[in-house]
Design a protein around this motif. Structure first.
Motif, PDB file in Angstrom:
ATOM      1  N   GLY A  82       2.830   5.841  -2.862  1.00 52.96           N
ATOM      2  CA  GLY A  82       3.995   6.627  -3.261  1.00 52.96           C
ATOM      3  C   GLY A  82       4.080   6.772  -4.763  1.00 52.96           C
ATOM      4  O   GLY A  82       4.393   7.848  -5.286  1.00 52.96           O
ATOM      5  N   LYS A  83       3.800   5.680  -5.472  1.00 50.99           N
ATOM      6  CA  LYS A  83       3.836   5.706  -6.930  1.00 50.99           C
ATOM      7  C   LYS A  83       2.759   6.650  -7.482  1.00 50.99           C
ATOM      8  O   LYS A  83       3.022   7.456  -8.373  1.00 50.99           O
ATOM      9  CB  LYS A  83       3.614   4.297  -7.475  1.00 50.99           C
ATOM     10  CG  LYS A  83       3.817   4.173  -8.969  1.00 50.99           C
ATOM     11  CD  LYS A  83       3.456   2.800  -9.502  1.00 50.99           C
ATOM     12  CE  LYS A  83       4.352   1.722  -8.967  1.00 50.99           C
ATOM     13  NZ  LYS A  83       4.078   0.398  -9.576  1.00 50.99           N
ATOM     14  N   GLN A  84       1.548   6.569  -6.919  1.00 48.45           N
ATOM     15  CA  GLN A  84       0.462   7.448  -7.370  1.00 48.45           C
ATOM     16  C   GLN A  84       0.777   8.905  -7.070  1.00 48.45           C
ATOM     17  O   GLN A  84       0.537   9.794  -7.893  1.00 48.45           O
ATOM     18  CB  GLN A  84      -0.853   7.043  -6.709  1.00 48.45           C
ATOM     19  CG  GLN A  84      -1.403   5.734  -7.198  1.00 48.45           C
ATOM     20  CD  GLN A  84      -2.594   5.264  -6.381  1.00 48.45           C
ATOM     21  OE1 GLN A  84      -2.977   5.889  -5.414  1.00 48.45           O
ATOM     22  NE2 GLN A  84      -3.173   4.143  -6.787  1.00 48.45           N
ATOM     23  N   LYS A 102       3.386  10.121  -9.565  1.00 48.39           N
ATOM     24  CA  LYS A 102       2.806  10.370 -10.879  1.00 48.39           C
ATOM     25  C   LYS A 102       2.002  11.658 -10.887  1.00 48.39           C
ATOM     26  O   LYS A 102       2.091  12.456 -11.829  1.00 48.39           O
ATOM     27  CB  LYS A 102       1.913   9.196 -11.294  1.00 48.39           C
ATOM     28  CG  LYS A 102       2.670   7.991 -11.771  1.00 48.39           C
ATOM     29  CD  LYS A 102       1.721   6.905 -12.236  1.00 48.39           C
ATOM     30  CE  LYS A 102       2.467   5.699 -12.742  1.00 48.39           C
ATOM     31  NZ  LYS A 102       1.546   4.647 -13.217  1.00 48.39           N
ATOM     32  N   ALA A 103       1.210  11.860  -9.840  1.00 48.64           N
ATOM     33  CA  ALA A 103       0.394  13.078  -9.765  1.00 48.64           C
ATOM     34  C   ALA A 103       1.287  14.313  -9.676  1.00 48.64           C
ATOM     35  O   ALA A 103       1.035  15.323 -10.348  1.00 48.64           O
ATOM     36  CB  ALA A 103      -0.536  13.011  -8.554  1.00 48.64           C
ATOM     37  N   ASN A 104       2.337  14.231  -8.866  1.00 47.41           N
ATOM     38  CA  ASN A 104       3.265  15.347  -8.720  1.00 47.41           C
ATOM     39  C   ASN A 104       3.974  15.631 -10.039  1.00 47.41           C
ATOM     40  O   ASN A 104       4.183  16.787 -10.406  1.00 47.41           O
ATOM     41  CB  ASN A 104       4.286  15.048  -7.622  1.00 47.41           C
ATOM     42  CG  ASN A 104       5.142  16.239  -7.281  1.00 47.41           C
ATOM     43  OD1 ASN A 104       4.740  17.377  -7.446  1.00 47.41           O
ATOM     44  ND2 ASN A 104       6.333  15.972  -6.811  1.00 47.41           N
ATOM     45  N   PHE A 105       4.338  14.584 -10.760  1.00 55.31           N
ATOM     46  CA  PHE A 105       5.014  14.754 -12.039  1.00 55.31           C
ATOM     47  C   PHE A 105       4.110  15.477 -13.035  1.00 55.31           C
ATOM     48  O   PHE A 105       4.528  16.420 -13.691  1.00 55.31           O
ATOM     49  CB  PHE A 105       5.436  13.394 -12.597  1.00 55.31           C
ATOM     50  CG  PHE A 105       6.166  13.490 -13.903  1.00 55.31           C
ATOM     51  CD1 PHE A 105       7.508  13.818 -13.932  1.00 55.31           C
ATOM     52  CD2 PHE A 105       5.518  13.255 -15.104  1.00 55.31           C
ATOM     53  CE1 PHE A 105       8.197  13.913 -15.126  1.00 55.31           C
ATOM     54  CE2 PHE A 105       6.194  13.347 -16.305  1.00 55.31           C
ATOM     55  CZ  PHE A 105       7.532  13.678 -16.316  1.00 55.31           C
ATOM     56  N   GLU A 140       0.835  -1.205   0.000  1.00 60.02           N
ATOM     57  CA  GLU A 140       0.000   0.000   0.000  1.00 60.02           C
ATOM     58  C   GLU A 140       0.873   1.260   0.000  1.00 60.02           C
ATOM     59  O   GLU A 140       0.590   2.226  -0.712  1.00 60.02           O
ATOM     60  CB  GLU A 140      -0.904  -0.019   1.233  1.00 60.02           C
ATOM     61  CG  GLU A 140      -1.943   1.069   1.258  1.00 60.02           C
ATOM     62  CD  GLU A 140      -2.837   0.944   2.483  1.00 60.02           C
ATOM     63  OE1 GLU A 140      -2.945   1.937   3.227  1.00 60.02           O
ATOM     64  OE2 GLU A 140      -3.409  -0.146   2.682  1.00 60.02           O
ATOM     65  N   MET A 141       1.952   1.237   0.793  1.00 60.13           N
ATOM     66  CA  MET A 141       2.863   2.390   0.827  1.00 60.13           C
ATOM     67  C   MET A 141       3.521   2.617  -0.535  1.00 60.13           C
ATOM     68  O   MET A 141       3.637   3.750  -0.993  1.00 60.13           O
ATOM     69  CB  MET A 141       3.955   2.175   1.883  1.00 60.13           C
ATOM     70  CG  MET A 141       3.500   2.336   3.293  1.00 60.13           C
ATOM     71  SD  MET A 141       4.919   2.064   4.393  1.00 60.13           S
ATOM     72  CE  MET A 141       4.104   2.013   5.959  1.00 60.13           C
ATOM     73  N   ARG A 142       3.950   1.525  -1.171  1.00 55.25           N
ATOM     74  CA  ARG A 142       4.584   1.656  -2.491  1.00 55.25           C
ATOM     75  C   ARG A 142       3.593   2.184  -3.516  1.00 55.25           C
ATOM     76  O   ARG A 142       3.925   3.056  -4.327  1.00 55.25           O
ATOM     77  CB  ARG A 142       5.154   0.308  -2.946  1.00 55.25           C
ATOM     78  CG  ARG A 142       6.452  -0.062  -2.280  1.00 55.25           C
ATOM     79  CD  ARG A 142       7.130  -1.243  -2.954  1.00 55.25           C
ATOM     80  NE  ARG A 142       6.311  -2.443  -3.009  1.00 55.25           N
ATOM     81  CZ  ARG A 142       6.296  -3.393  -2.082  1.00 55.25           C
ATOM     82  NH1 ARG A 142       7.061  -3.275  -1.018  1.00 55.25           N
ATOM     83  NH2 ARG A 142       5.532  -4.449  -2.220  1.00 55.25           N
ATOM     84  N   GLU A 143       2.373   1.655  -3.494  1.00 52.67           N
ATOM     85  CA  GLU A 143       1.359   2.097  -4.455  1.00 52.67           C
ATOM     86  C   GLU A 143       0.989   3.563  -4.252  1.00 52.67           C
ATOM     87  O   GLU A 143       0.893   4.322  -5.213  1.00 52.67           O
ATOM     88  CB  GLU A 143       0.096   1.221  -4.354  1.00 52.67           C
ATOM     89  CG  GLU A 143       0.291  -0.184  -4.871  1.00 52.67           C
ATOM     90  CD  GLU A 143       0.625  -0.228  -6.354  1.00 52.67           C
ATOM     91  OE1 GLU A 143       0.047   0.544  -7.137  1.00 52.67           O
ATOM     92  OE2 GLU A 143       1.489  -1.042  -6.729  1.00 52.67           O
TER      93      GLU A 143
END
Length: 167
Positions: free
Chosen positions: A68-70, A73-76, A63-66
């Motif tokens: 963080g990934k989301q 992506k949103a920040n990018f 859950e932490m990895r997911e």
């Protein structure tokens, strides 16, 4: 400042600023990403697999990895244009510095300091995420994690010693 010192400093600054990003993006000589992998340091998921995590811990880490990934992506997407403009401005500063008739040591120091500050901010965020992930572990798992990391560091030191002994 003597011309030789200026040339040496320019010769050091330019490759560092331009080459670092491309080297890390490509993965370096052996195509491993910088800061990761067997001897690269950082957070090693291979060690985490050896800790006999419970299903709940695995779910928490996933859950932490997911998230963080989301978030990344949103920040990018959100800051893409701003970041692109900042990178172009930074590149223009570097080019102006190294292509100028006279080397401006003060400007080079300011540029280098800003680069170090950005790197420090990224490192602190990375360490914070590692802390969050390791806080899921029990004290016994943390001890085993430390032991496995030290074992890996010893193997890497031996490997580096052999590599440089051969040269």
């Amino acid at each position: 400042m003597k011309m030789a010192k200026k040339l040496v400093l320019a010769a050091v600054v330019l490759p560092l600023t331009l080459g670092t990003a491309s080297a890390f993006a490509f993965g370096g000589k052996d195509h491993k990403k910088g800061g990761h992998g067997e001897c690269g340091g950082g957070f090693d998921r291979g060690i985490m697999r050896q800790l006999d995590l419970t299903d709940a811990q695995k779910d928490q880490l996933k859950e932490m990895r997911e998230s963080g990934k989301q978030q990344m992506k949103a920040n990018f997407k959100e800051n893409f244009e701003t970041r692109q403009a900042e990178m172009q401005a930074h590149h223009a500063k570097v080019q102006a510095l190294v292509l100028a008739d006279n080397f401006d040591e003060a400007a080079a120091n300011d540029l280098a300091k800003s680069m170090v500050e950005q790197q420090t901010e990224r490192k602190v965020k990375m360490l914070e995420k590692q802390h969050q992930m390791l806080s899921v572990l029990t004290p016994e798992q943390k001890a085993k994690f430390t032991e496995l990391q030290q074992e890996r560091a010893g193997k890497c030191a031996d490997k580096m010693q052999k590599r440089f002994a051969d040269k």
